[in-house]
Design a protein around this motif. Sequence first.
Motif, PDB file in Angstrom:
ATOM      1  N   PRO A   1     -48.422  32.813 -75.591  1.00  0.00           N
ATOM      2  CA  PRO A   1     -47.365  32.682 -76.614  1.00  0.00           C
ATOM      3  C   PRO A   1     -46.084  33.425 -76.257  1.00  0.00           C
ATOM      4  O   PRO A   1     -44.993  32.962 -76.574  1.00  0.00           O
ATOM      5  N   ALA A   2     -46.219  34.570 -75.571  1.00  0.00           N
ATOM      6  CA  ALA A   2     -45.019  35.311 -75.160  1.00  0.00           C
ATOM      7  C   ALA A   2     -44.202  34.502 -74.156  1.00  0.00           C
ATOM      8  O   ALA A   2     -42.969  34.475 -74.214  1.00  0.00           O
ATOM      9  N   ALA A   3     -44.891  33.834 -73.241  1.00  0.00           N
ATOM     10  CA  ALA A   3     -44.203  33.022 -72.236  1.00  0.00           C
ATOM     11  C   ALA A   3     -43.516  31.821 -72.873  1.00  0.00           C
ATOM     12  O   ALA A   3     -42.412  31.437 -72.464  1.00  0.00           O
TER      13      ALA A   3
ATOM     14  N   CYS B   1     -42.316  31.731 -75.917  1.00  0.00           N
ATOM     15  CA  CYS B   1     -41.134  32.285 -76.600  1.00  0.00           C
ATOM     16  C   CYS B   1     -40.035  32.618 -75.599  1.00  0.00           C
ATOM     17  O   CYS B   1     -38.857  32.296 -75.812  1.00  0.00           O
ATOM     18  N   GLY B   2     -40.411  33.278 -74.495  1.00  0.00           N
ATOM     19  CA  GLY B   2     -39.423  33.648 -73.488  1.00  0.00           C
ATOM     20  C   GLY B   2     -38.775  32.442 -72.836  1.00  0.00           C
ATOM     21  O   GLY B   2     -37.559  32.424 -72.593  1.00  0.00           O
ATOM     22  N   ALA B   3     -39.581  31.423 -72.544  1.00  0.00           N
ATOM     23  CA  ALA B   3     -39.051  30.207 -71.925  1.00  0.00           C
ATOM     24  C   ALA B   3     -38.095  29.479 -72.862  1.00  0.00           C
ATOM     25  O   ALA B   3     -37.098  28.895 -72.424  1.00  0.00           O
ATOM     26  N   THR B   4     -38.389  29.518 -74.155  1.00  0.00           N
ATOM     27  CA  THR B   4     -37.506  28.868 -75.130  1.00  0.00           C
ATOM     28  C   THR B   4     -36.170  29.595 -75.216  1.00  0.00           C
ATOM     29  O   THR B   4     -35.109  28.959 -75.310  1.00  0.00           O
ATOM     30  N   LYS B   5     -36.210  30.904 -75.172  1.00  0.00           N
ATOM     31  CA  LYS B   5     -34.959  31.682 -75.157  1.00  0.00           C
ATOM     32  C   LYS B   5     -34.165  31.368 -73.895  1.00  0.00           C
ATOM     33  O   LYS B   5     -32.933  31.225 -73.935  1.00  0.00           O
TER      34      LYS B   5
ATOM     35  N   GLY C   1     -39.739  37.506 -74.566  1.00  0.00           N
ATOM     36  CA  GLY C   1     -40.687  36.703 -75.333  1.00  0.00           C
ATOM     37  C   GLY C   1     -41.621  37.547 -76.171  1.00  0.00           C
ATOM     38  O   GLY C   1     -42.017  37.146 -77.277  1.00  0.00           O
ATOM     39  N   PHE C   2     -41.969  38.737 -75.698  1.00  0.00           N
ATOM     40  CA  PHE C   2     -42.867  39.610 -76.445  1.00  0.00           C
ATOM     41  C   PHE C   2     -42.218  40.092 -77.740  1.00  0.00           C
ATOM     42  O   PHE C   2     -42.886  40.224 -78.764  1.00  0.00           O
ATOM     43  N   SER C   3     -40.914  40.369 -77.690  1.00  0.00           N
ATOM     44  CA  SER C   3     -40.222  40.830 -78.904  1.00  0.00           C
ATOM     45  C   SER C   3     -40.124  39.711 -79.935  1.00  0.00           C
ATOM     46  O   SER C   3     -40.098  39.964 -81.144  1.00  0.00           O
ATOM     47  N   LEU C   4     -40.093  38.463 -79.477  1.00  0.00           N
ATOM     48  CA  LEU C   4     -40.012  37.332 -80.401  1.00  0.00           C
ATOM     49  C   LEU C   4     -41.336  37.067 -81.117  1.00  0.00           C
ATOM     50  O   LEU C   4     -41.356  36.450 -82.182  1.00  0.00           O
ATOM     51  N   LEU C   5     -42.435  37.527 -80.529  1.00  0.00           N
ATOM     52  CA  LEU C   5     -43.751  37.281 -81.127  1.00  0.00           C
ATOM     53  C   LEU C   5     -43.866  37.830 -82.542  1.00  0.00           C
ATOM     54  O   LEU C   5     -44.568  37.257 -83.383  1.00  0.00           O
ATOM     55  N   SER C   6     -43.204  38.934 -82.789  1.00  0.00           N
ATOM     56  CA  SER C   6     -43.341  39.604 -84.086  1.00  0.00           C
ATOM     57  C   SER C   6     -42.212  39.286 -85.063  1.00  0.00           C
ATOM     58  O   SER C   6     -42.149  39.874 -86.149  1.00  0.00           O
ATOM     59  N   GLN C   7     -41.344  38.359 -84.686  1.00  0.00           N
ATOM     60  CA  GLN C   7     -40.223  38.029 -85.557  1.00  0.00           C
ATOM     61  C   GLN C   7     -40.695  37.337 -86.834  1.00  0.00           C
ATOM     62  O   GLN C   7     -41.603  36.513 -86.819  1.00  0.00           O
TER      63      GLN C   7
END
Length: 242
Positions: free
Chosen positions: A222-224, A226-230, A13-19
């Motif tokens: 927000p990271a959580a 993103c991670g939960a959505t993945k 989820g952390f990597s998705l934050l900056s996409q």
Amino acid sequence: MQLTKGMEYFVAGFSLLSQKGLKRFVFIPLLINVLLFGGSLFFLYDWLTQGFAYLNGLLPDWLSWLEWLMWPIAILVILFSYSMVFTVITNFIAAPFNGLLSEKVELHLTGQPINDDGFADLVKDVPRMLGREWSKLVYYLPRAIGFFILLWMLPFIGQILWVLFSCWMYNVQYNDYPFDNHKISFKEMKDTLKAHQGLSYGFGFAVMVLTSIPIVNLIVMPAAVCGATKLWVENYRTQFRS
């Protein structure tokens, strides 16, 4: 191992934050978390400082050392209890923005929009989203009270149960956003997560650990999401596609 895989989804989820294309949807949930979580911790620290100063004034000089014992206990209670309670409250306020973030993350991962609703439709959907958060709050509070009592009555067993409960609730809190975006009922969502307990507790444990770390916990929400959505896209999405 499913437990490890669940943790990896949160880290992802952390990597998705900056996409590209997602940053603007991360900003508002992040701002809400920083303002509420950061501000409340400041006031809580001030309240504890004044409270301990008052208690220290009541103690005889030879017991003044108790203040050094009370601080570590208070900090542990805050890290493992306050963080969970405040997360529920913060997510209640940020629910519409977290739902939108989850929707955009799913679009980024799959290339397929969930729906074609415009901004006006999103606004109309806010009461339903808040109702969903209320369902989570009603589910959480009585159980939290019960486990919190056990935490003090049965120190070792109570602590284990409290940690497991916290992991489960962090898992429910954030995995619910992609489920809710697809109008899947709260009960069906819980049943699905229970059927994949390794993923669920692994994800929840990772969220719990980082939520207890000051400063880092400000970007956990927000990271959580993103991670939960993945996690949803790769494990549950196909199951619920019509």
